[in-house]
Design a protein around this motif. Structure first.
Motif, PDB file in Angstrom:
ATOM      1  N   LEU A 160      -9.770   3.671  -4.231  1.00  0.00           N
ATOM      2  CA  LEU A 160     -10.445   2.755  -4.435  1.00  0.00           C
ATOM      3  C   LEU A 160     -10.109   2.120  -5.819  1.00  0.00           C
ATOM      4  O   LEU A 160      -9.688   2.786  -6.869  1.00  0.00           O
ATOM      5  N   PRO A 161     -10.273   0.761  -5.951  1.00  0.00           N
ATOM      6  CA  PRO A 161     -11.008  -0.428  -5.123  1.00  0.00           C
ATOM      7  C   PRO A 161     -10.233  -0.731  -3.846  1.00  0.00           C
ATOM      8  O   PRO A 161     -10.942  -1.604  -3.193  1.00  0.00           O
ATOM      9  N   VAL A 162      -9.070  -0.193  -3.357  1.00  0.00           N
ATOM     10  CA  VAL A 162      -8.662  -0.717  -2.118  1.00  0.00           C
ATOM     11  C   VAL A 162      -9.548   0.175  -0.992  1.00  0.00           C
ATOM     12  O   VAL A 162      -9.620   1.458  -1.410  1.00  0.00           O
ATOM     13  N   PRO A 163     -10.310  -0.564  -0.217  1.00  0.00           N
ATOM     14  CA  PRO A 163     -11.215   0.047   0.608  1.00  0.00           C
ATOM     15  C   PRO A 163     -10.892   1.116   1.456  1.00  0.00           C
ATOM     16  O   PRO A 163      -9.596   1.011   1.733  1.00  0.00           O
ATOM     17  N   GLU A 164     -11.601   2.148   1.688  1.00  0.00           N
ATOM     18  CA  GLU A 164     -11.176   3.072   2.668  1.00  0.00           C
ATOM     19  C   GLU A 164     -10.842   2.371   4.149  1.00  0.00           C
ATOM     20  O   GLU A 164     -11.586   1.284   4.510  1.00  0.00           O
ATOM     21  N   GLY A 165     -10.163   2.840   4.833  1.00  0.00           N
ATOM     22  CA  GLY A 165      -9.593   2.352   6.010  1.00  0.00           C
ATOM     23  C   GLY A 165      -8.784   1.023   6.147  1.00  0.00           C
ATOM     24  O   GLY A 165      -8.682   0.716   7.147  1.00  0.00           O
ATOM     25  N   SER A 166      -8.464   0.835   4.939  1.00  0.00           N
ATOM     26  CA  SER A 166      -7.551  -0.193   4.938  1.00  0.00           C
ATOM     27  C   SER A 166      -6.235  -0.226   5.564  1.00  0.00           C
ATOM     28  O   SER A 166      -5.758   0.988   5.568  1.00  0.00           O
ATOM     29  N   ASP A 167      -5.446  -1.361   6.004  1.00  0.00           N
ATOM     30  CA  ASP A 167      -4.113  -1.135   6.569  1.00  0.00           C
ATOM     31  C   ASP A 167      -3.072  -1.761   5.572  1.00  0.00           C
ATOM     32  O   ASP A 167      -3.266  -2.745   5.041  1.00  0.00           O
ATOM     33  N   VAL A 168      -2.263  -0.881   5.144  1.00  0.00           N
ATOM     34  CA  VAL A 168      -1.271  -1.401   4.041  1.00  0.00           C
ATOM     35  C   VAL A 168       0.069  -1.721   4.719  1.00  0.00           C
ATOM     36  O   VAL A 168       0.765  -0.983   5.412  1.00  0.00           O
ATOM     37  N   VAL A 169       0.535  -3.026   4.363  1.00  0.00           N
ATOM     38  CA  VAL A 169       1.746  -3.398   4.612  1.00  0.00           C
ATOM     39  C   VAL A 169       2.737  -3.051   3.557  1.00  0.00           C
ATOM     40  O   VAL A 169       2.447  -3.390   2.315  1.00  0.00           O
ATOM     41  N   ALA A 170       3.809  -2.527   3.968  1.00  0.00           N
ATOM     42  CA  ALA A 170       4.708  -1.857   2.802  1.00  0.00           C
ATOM     43  C   ALA A 170       6.260  -2.052   3.166  1.00  0.00           C
ATOM     44  O   ALA A 170       6.480  -2.108   4.382  1.00  0.00           O
ATOM     45  N   ARG A 171       7.030  -2.171   2.234  1.00  0.00           N
ATOM     46  CA  ARG A 171       8.433  -2.432   2.432  1.00  0.00           C
ATOM     47  C   ARG A 171       9.227  -1.253   2.098  1.00  0.00           C
ATOM     48  O   ARG A 171       8.938  -0.445   0.872  1.00  0.00           O
ATOM     49  N   TYR A 172      10.015  -1.012   2.735  1.00  0.00           N
ATOM     50  CA  TYR A 172      11.201   0.387   2.749  1.00  0.00           C
ATOM     51  C   TYR A 172      11.783   0.138   1.364  1.00  0.00           C
ATOM     52  O   TYR A 172      12.632  -0.825   1.028  1.00  0.00           O
ATOM     53  N   VAL A 173      11.768   1.190   0.631  1.00  0.00           N
ATOM     54  CA  VAL A 173      12.740   1.387  -0.524  1.00  0.00           C
ATOM     55  C   VAL A 173      13.750   2.348  -0.385  1.00  0.00           C
ATOM     56  O   VAL A 173      13.754   3.614  -0.290  1.00  0.00           O
TER      57      VAL A 173
END
Length: 265
Positions: A160-173
């Motif tokens: 939080l504050p990113v809400p529970e149940g959010s879907d995160v788009v992420a870039r491979y490192v």
């Protein structure tokens, strides 16, 4: 052109003897039959599978590139231990770090989504093209080209504050050293049944500091060799609407503004 020399077979024997394991004991540790392991060490398996190479590499904590191309019997014990505990080459991705992907019919990379029901299987199947093929695939506009993206669901309130149940788009490192301290990342850890969404900082002692945005959760560290993949946060989507500001939040904002004014005086 002269063929590159491969040291896999001799390195396998060297590493087994270094741990003082019998062939039968090491076979059990790797989940192989004695005959399968003996064939690998004696060179009777001409082209070991990628899955077997990765399993042996991870068991001994030896990067795959070194397992294949370096005569480890000529290395000092200091260098071997340094490599096992998270060598520089492992962190910056110069050694082979396998990332499986799927592509569209016109050879463009898919973005896979890891649904909640598949989270436990992702740790085991992250490098398995057959597992990735079972995941939902989609594309999003306005993402920078030249990178690999994946979408991961989050659970709990530690970020939080990113809400529970959010879907995160992420870039491979690939090169973990490019991460700035407290970078928001999805981290895939060995032996876990889940991945974690945390602020990530690589530390000089060969550990990774994982910190939550929610200050009620204490930070903790893991060794770099416990990390399988790191995906850096790009954006998130949620169906949770932000709550209206409370009186307490308004008072907090007024205090912040007052401090700014005082600092200017």
């Amino acid at each position: 052109m002269e063929a590159a020399k491969v040291f896999f077979r001799s390195n396998l024997r060297f590493l087994r003897n270094r741990k003082k394991y019998s062939q039968e004991h090491l076979a059990q540790q790797l989940g192989y039959t004695r005959s399968k392991y003996t064939a690998l060490e004696n060179g009777q398996t001409e082209n070991p599978s990628l899955a077997d190479l990765i399993r042996i590499s991870e068991f001994f904590k030896i990067p795959l590139d070194n397992l294949l191309k370096q005569d480890l019997s000529q290395w000092s014990e200091y260098d071997l231990r340094k490599m096992e505990t998270g060598a520089k080459e492992y962190i910056n991705g110069k050694n082979l770090r396998v990332l499986s992907i799927t592509v569209t019919p016109d050879n463009r990379e898919n973005m896979e989504y890891v649904p909640v029901k598949a989270k436990a299987g992702y740790v085991a199947g992250h490098a398995d093209p057959e597992f990735l093929a079972t995941l939902p695939k989609f594309s999003l506009p306005n993402l920078p080209v030249g990178a690999t993206y994946r979408m991961f669901p989050t659970t709990g309130d530690s970020m939080l504050p990113v809400p529970e149940g959010s879907d995160v788009v992420a870039r491979y490192v690939q090169d973990w050293k490019t991460l700035k301290p407290d970078s928001l990342c999805i981290v895939i850890l060995k032996g876990e049944q889940d991945f974690v969404f945390k602020q990530v900082t690589l530390q000089k002692d060969g550990t990774v500091l994982l910190r939550s945005l929610n200050k009620h959760y204490a930070p903790y560290t893991v060794r770099v060799d416990e990390v399988l993949e790191i995906w850096q946060y790009v954006k998130h989507q949620t169906d949770t609407l932000p709550e209206p500001e409370t009186d307490l939040q308004e008072i907090r904002q007024l205090i912040v503004e007052m401090k700014k004014q005082i600092n200017k005086l």
